[in-house]
Design a protein around this motif. Structure first.
Motif, PDB file in Angstrom:
ATOM      1  N   ILE A  18     -24.808  -3.424   3.981  1.00  0.00           N
ATOM      2  CA  ILE A  18     -24.353  -2.388   4.661  1.00  0.00           C
ATOM      3  C   ILE A  18     -22.850  -2.301   4.379  1.00  0.00           C
ATOM      4  O   ILE A  18     -22.069  -3.268   4.471  1.00  0.00           O
ATOM      5  N   ARG A  19     -22.396  -1.198   3.918  1.00  0.00           N
ATOM      6  CA  ARG A  19     -21.193  -1.051   3.476  1.00  0.00           C
ATOM      7  C   ARG A  19     -20.150  -0.205   4.398  1.00  0.00           C
ATOM      8  O   ARG A  19     -19.118   0.293   4.205  1.00  0.00           O
ATOM      9  N   THR A  20     -21.028   0.332   5.346  1.00  0.00           N
ATOM     10  CA  THR A  20     -19.911   0.847   6.514  1.00  0.00           C
ATOM     11  C   THR A  20     -19.389  -0.345   7.526  1.00  0.00           C
ATOM     12  O   THR A  20     -18.368  -0.932   6.982  1.00  0.00           O
ATOM     13  N   SER A  21     -20.330  -0.899   8.203  1.00  0.00           N
ATOM     14  CA  SER A  21     -19.679  -2.103   8.836  1.00  0.00           C
ATOM     15  C   SER A  21     -20.855  -2.652   9.677  1.00  0.00           C
ATOM     16  O   SER A  21     -22.195  -2.080  10.127  1.00  0.00           O
ATOM     17  N   TYR A  22     -20.888  -4.220   9.814  1.00  0.00           N
ATOM     18  CA  TYR A  22     -21.826  -4.967  10.391  1.00  0.00           C
ATOM     19  C   TYR A  22     -21.927  -5.019  12.101  1.00  0.00           C
ATOM     20  O   TYR A  22     -20.454  -5.532  12.180  1.00  0.00           O
ATOM     21  N   ASN A  23     -22.764  -4.738  12.764  1.00  0.00           N
ATOM     22  CA  ASN A  23     -22.722  -5.187  14.219  1.00  0.00           C
ATOM     23  C   ASN A  23     -22.789  -6.785  14.159  1.00  0.00           C
ATOM     24  O   ASN A  23     -23.423  -7.380  13.363  1.00  0.00           O
ATOM     25  N   ILE A  24     -21.884  -7.649  14.917  1.00  0.00           N
ATOM     26  CA  ILE A  24     -22.124  -8.919  15.200  1.00  0.00           C
ATOM     27  C   ILE A  24     -22.121  -8.969  16.732  1.00  0.00           C
ATOM     28  O   ILE A  24     -21.378  -8.324  17.457  1.00  0.00           O
ATOM     29  N   ALA A  25     -22.838  -9.867  17.259  1.00  0.00           N
ATOM     30  CA  ALA A  25     -23.112 -10.316  18.749  1.00  0.00           C
ATOM     31  C   ALA A  25     -22.668 -11.595  18.810  1.00  0.00           C
ATOM     32  O   ALA A  25     -22.615 -12.437  18.153  1.00  0.00           O
ATOM     33  N   GLY A  26     -22.017 -11.869  20.197  1.00  0.00           N
ATOM     34  CA  GLY A  26     -21.625 -13.285  20.565  1.00  0.00           C
ATOM     35  C   GLY A  26     -22.377 -13.231  21.914  1.00  0.00           C
ATOM     36  O   GLY A  26     -23.482 -13.708  21.637  1.00  0.00           O
ATOM     37  N   ILE A  27     -21.846 -12.800  22.824  1.00  0.00           N
ATOM     38  CA  ILE A  27     -22.465 -12.787  24.417  1.00  0.00           C
ATOM     39  C   ILE A  27     -21.872 -11.782  25.159  1.00  0.00           C
ATOM     40  O   ILE A  27     -20.974 -11.318  24.915  1.00  0.00           O
ATOM     41  N   SER A  28     -22.678 -11.155  25.943  1.00  0.00           N
ATOM     42  CA  SER A  28     -22.303 -10.006  26.976  1.00  0.00           C
ATOM     43  C   SER A  28     -22.366 -10.866  28.201  1.00  0.00           C
ATOM     44  O   SER A  28     -23.106 -11.552  28.756  1.00  0.00           O
ATOM     45  N   ILE A  66     -25.505  -6.007  21.813  1.00  0.00           N
ATOM     46  CA  ILE A  66     -25.568  -5.606  20.451  1.00  0.00           C
ATOM     47  C   ILE A  66     -26.781  -6.147  19.577  1.00  0.00           C
ATOM     48  O   ILE A  66     -26.815  -7.537  19.746  1.00  0.00           O
ATOM     49  N   ASP A  67     -27.297  -5.482  18.793  1.00  0.00           N
ATOM     50  CA  ASP A  67     -28.351  -5.726  17.965  1.00  0.00           C
ATOM     51  C   ASP A  67     -27.621  -6.172  16.618  1.00  0.00           C
ATOM     52  O   ASP A  67     -27.235  -5.388  15.907  1.00  0.00           O
ATOM     53  N   ASP A  68     -27.490  -7.501  16.355  1.00  0.00           N
ATOM     54  CA  ASP A  68     -26.802  -7.976  14.939  1.00  0.00           C
ATOM     55  C   ASP A  68     -27.971  -8.576  14.052  1.00  0.00           C
ATOM     56  O   ASP A  68     -27.595  -9.429  13.247  1.00  0.00           O
ATOM     57  N   SER A  69     -29.267  -8.085  14.165  1.00  0.00           N
ATOM     58  CA  SER A  69     -30.164  -8.751  13.206  1.00  0.00           C
ATOM     59  C   SER A  69     -29.838  -8.492  11.686  1.00  0.00           C
ATOM     60  O   SER A  69     -30.213  -9.198  10.737  1.00  0.00           O
ATOM     61  N   ALA A  70     -29.139  -7.117  11.318  1.00  0.00           N
ATOM     62  CA  ALA A  70     -28.770  -7.112  10.048  1.00  0.00           C
ATOM     63  C   ALA A  70     -27.773  -8.030   9.537  1.00  0.00           C
ATOM     64  O   ALA A  70     -27.880  -8.640   8.581  1.00  0.00           O
ATOM     65  N   ALA A  71     -26.856  -8.539  10.222  1.00  0.00           N
ATOM     66  CA  ALA A  71     -25.834  -9.442   9.858  1.00  0.00           C
ATOM     67  C   ALA A  71     -26.572 -10.762   9.624  1.00  0.00           C
ATOM     68  O   ALA A  71     -26.378 -11.618   8.772  1.00  0.00           O
ATOM     69  N   THR A  72     -27.439 -11.175  10.623  1.00  0.00           N
ATOM     70  CA  THR A  72     -28.371 -12.219  10.576  1.00  0.00           C
ATOM     71  C   THR A  72     -29.285 -12.333   9.206  1.00  0.00           C
ATOM     72  O   THR A  72     -29.260 -13.176   8.512  1.00  0.00           O
ATOM     73  N   ASN A  73     -30.030 -11.278   9.000  1.00  0.00           N
ATOM     74  CA  ASN A  73     -30.860 -11.189   7.895  1.00  0.00           C
ATOM     75  C   ASN A  73     -30.187 -11.156   6.810  1.00  0.00           C
ATOM     76  O   ASN A  73     -30.415 -11.827   5.742  1.00  0.00           O
ATOM     77  N   HIS A  74     -28.787 -10.322   6.410  1.00  0.00           N
ATOM     78  CA  HIS A  74     -28.351 -10.303   5.273  1.00  0.00           C
ATOM     79  C   HIS A  74     -27.496 -11.480   4.722  1.00  0.00           C
ATOM     80  O   HIS A  74     -27.177 -11.984   3.673  1.00  0.00           O
ATOM     81  N   TRP A  75     -26.701 -11.936   5.839  1.00  0.00           N
ATOM     82  CA  TRP A  75     -25.715 -12.994   5.340  1.00  0.00           C
ATOM     83  C   TRP A  75     -25.577 -14.241   6.480  1.00  0.00           C
ATOM     84  O   TRP A  75     -24.803 -15.013   6.459  1.00  0.00           O
ATOM     85  N   GLY A  76     -26.588 -14.153   7.272  1.00  0.00           N
ATOM     86  CA  GLY A  76     -26.950 -15.503   7.994  1.00  0.00           C
ATOM     87  C   GLY A  76     -26.182 -15.614   9.244  1.00  0.00           C
ATOM     88  O   GLY A  76     -25.890 -16.686   9.654  1.00  0.00           O
ATOM     89  N   TRP A  77     -25.584 -14.547   9.885  1.00  0.00           N
ATOM     90  CA  TRP A  77     -24.877 -14.593  11.047  1.00  0.00           C
ATOM     91  C   TRP A  77     -25.469 -15.171  12.195  1.00  0.00           C
ATOM     92  O   TRP A  77     -26.727 -14.950  12.584  1.00  0.00           O
ATOM     93  N   LYS A  78     -24.813 -16.269  13.036  1.00  0.00           N
ATOM     94  CA  LYS A  78     -25.533 -16.834  14.139  1.00  0.00           C
ATOM     95  C   LYS A  78     -24.241 -17.233  15.052  1.00  0.00           C
ATOM     96  O   LYS A  78     -23.418 -18.146  14.682  1.00  0.00           O
ATOM     97  N   PRO A  79     -24.061 -16.479  16.219  1.00  0.00           N
ATOM     98  CA  PRO A  79     -23.110 -17.048  17.197  1.00  0.00           C
ATOM     99  C   PRO A  79     -23.585 -18.354  17.671  1.00  0.00           C
ATOM    100  O   PRO A  79     -24.523 -19.017  17.866  1.00  0.00           O
ATOM    101  N   GLU A  80     -22.474 -18.996  18.368  1.00  0.00           N
ATOM    102  CA  GLU A  80     -22.538 -20.546  18.824  1.00  0.00           C
ATOM    103  C   GLU A  80     -22.221 -20.439  20.279  1.00  0.00           C
ATOM    104  O   GLU A  80     -22.458 -21.566  20.976  1.00  0.00           O
ATOM    105  N   PHE A  81     -21.048 -19.948  20.611  1.00  0.00           N
ATOM    106  CA  PHE A  81     -20.484 -20.100  21.947  1.00  0.00           C
ATOM    107  C   PHE A  81     -21.224 -19.066  23.062  1.00  0.00           C
ATOM    108  O   PHE A  81     -21.235 -17.942  22.743  1.00  0.00           O
ATOM    109  N   ASP A  82     -21.804 -19.648  24.015  1.00  0.00           N
ATOM    110  CA  ASP A  82     -22.234 -18.951  25.098  1.00  0.00           C
ATOM    111  C   ASP A  82     -21.079 -18.912  26.239  1.00  0.00           C
ATOM    112  O   ASP A  82     -20.031 -19.387  26.120  1.00  0.00           O
TER     113      ASP A  82
END
Ligand code: AKB
Length: 326
Positions: free
Chosen positions: A235-245, A282-298
């Motif tokens: 994705i060359r526009t921008s990646y969603n990433i989620a932490g906590i809501s 936020i749905d951040d599944s693209a970031a997770t699938n493409h480059w392994g994103w996973k938040p740690e802090f709740d």
């Protein structure tokens, strides 16, 4: 032989820039990170150059002087502050981005980082689990500039092969630095007020849920994105990433586990309007699938760390001024 990485951080005094600069120095070495902003912040240690990013010649001068190979362009006027003078916000946010993209293209910069934001979303996007490719109809000039910026980032990649990478940041929460001019800033200020044992006046309604992320997570996300092999960046526009809501009421409930007497009053202002058009999650599944994103802090982990670190800071006097950002 590999060319050494030399990083230029534009907007190094900001909430994110100041922490990212420190992390980049740990990674690449003090001599390989050039911090820049409109003025040098007190006590800054390391290489610093004054850059007004609306001046393309000044950016290029620094790039050539230090043989810069990567640029992190973090300077921007944020959502709430940006509404005070919309045309000026547009001019500054876009001019600085164009300057960075042009200097990068003309000087064969290896990689550029451009932060986008959840502010790109508006009423046309679902509020829950907002997908990466949701319709973008932002209602703030900051959001409009970020949505346009994402497309320009993609344009420079497609047209010139410039390796621009981007993340849509949620509201960032950290103890190291102060935000300024954002709609999510309450979620930093609330912790300062709790530690200072002051009542907190919140400019959002108690049930306004917004996507947030802890500083450690956001710095890690940024570096992971920048380190990922080029072919993984799809994705060359921008990646969603989620932490906590969470909402103000939820953060206060968490703070009260440590400070049972903490008081909050709700005085929603124009920022409520901005927040109510932004996603709740936020749905951040693209970031997770493409480059392994996973938040740690709740929220619980964020609260414990914020309070511990701010108590320490106020005790040692390294944050001696009361935080009045709003
Ligand atoms: C703001 O509130 O404007 C920023 C953002 C979400 O981009 N923190």
């Amino acid at each position: 032989m590999d060319v050494e990485t030399v990083v230029l951080v534009i907007g190094a005094n900001g909430q994110l820039g100041s922490v990212l600069t420190t992390t980049l120095k740990e990674k690449f070495g003090n001599d390989n990170v050039i911090a820049s902003d409109l003025r040098k912040s007190k006590g800054f240690k390391g290489i610093f150059e004054v850059i007004d990013a609306t001046d393309i010649n000044r950016i290029e001068e620094v790039v050539l002087q230090y043989k810069v190979t990567q640029i992190y362009h973090l300077a921007a006027i944020l959502s709430a502050k940006g509404e005070e003078n919309p045309i000026q916000t547009w001019d500054i946010n876009m001019k600085t981005l164009f300057n960075v993209l042009e200097v990068s293209r003309l000087n064969n910069i290896d990689k550029v980082f451009f932060p986008s934001s959840i502010a790109v979303f508006g009423e046309g996007a679902p509020l829950d689990d907002t997908p990466n490719n949701a319709y973008l109809d932002p209602a703030t000039v900051y959001g409009i500039s970020k949505a346009a910026g994402e497309n320009w980032a993609q344009y420079y990649f497609l047209r010139y092969g410039l390796d621009v990478r981007s993340i849509r940041y949620p509201g960032v929460i950290g103890y190291q630095s102060l935000p300024g001019g954002g709609t999510t800033d309450y979620a930093v200020d609330v912790y300062h007020k709790a530690v200072l044992k002051k009542e907190f006046s919140c400019f959002l309604k108690e049930d306004t849920t917004l996507p947030m992320i802890f500083m450690d997570d956001v710095i890690r996300a940024t570096l992971e994105l920048m380190e990922a092999p080029k072919e993984q960046i799809k994705i060359r526009t921008s990646y969603n990433i989620a932490g906590i809501s969470f909402s103000p009421a939820e953060v206060v409930a968490e703070i009260r586990k440590l400070y049972p007497d903490f008081e909050i009053k709700y005085n929603p202002d124009f920022r409520q309007e901005i927040a109510s058009r932004w996603p709740k999650s936020i749905d951040d599944s693209a970031a997770t699938n493409h480059w392994g994103w996973k938040p740690e802090f709740d929220l619980e982990a964020i609260t414990i760390k914020m309070i511990e670190k701010l108590e320490e800071k106020y005790k040692t006097g390294s944050t001696n001024k009361e935080v009045l950002l709003f």
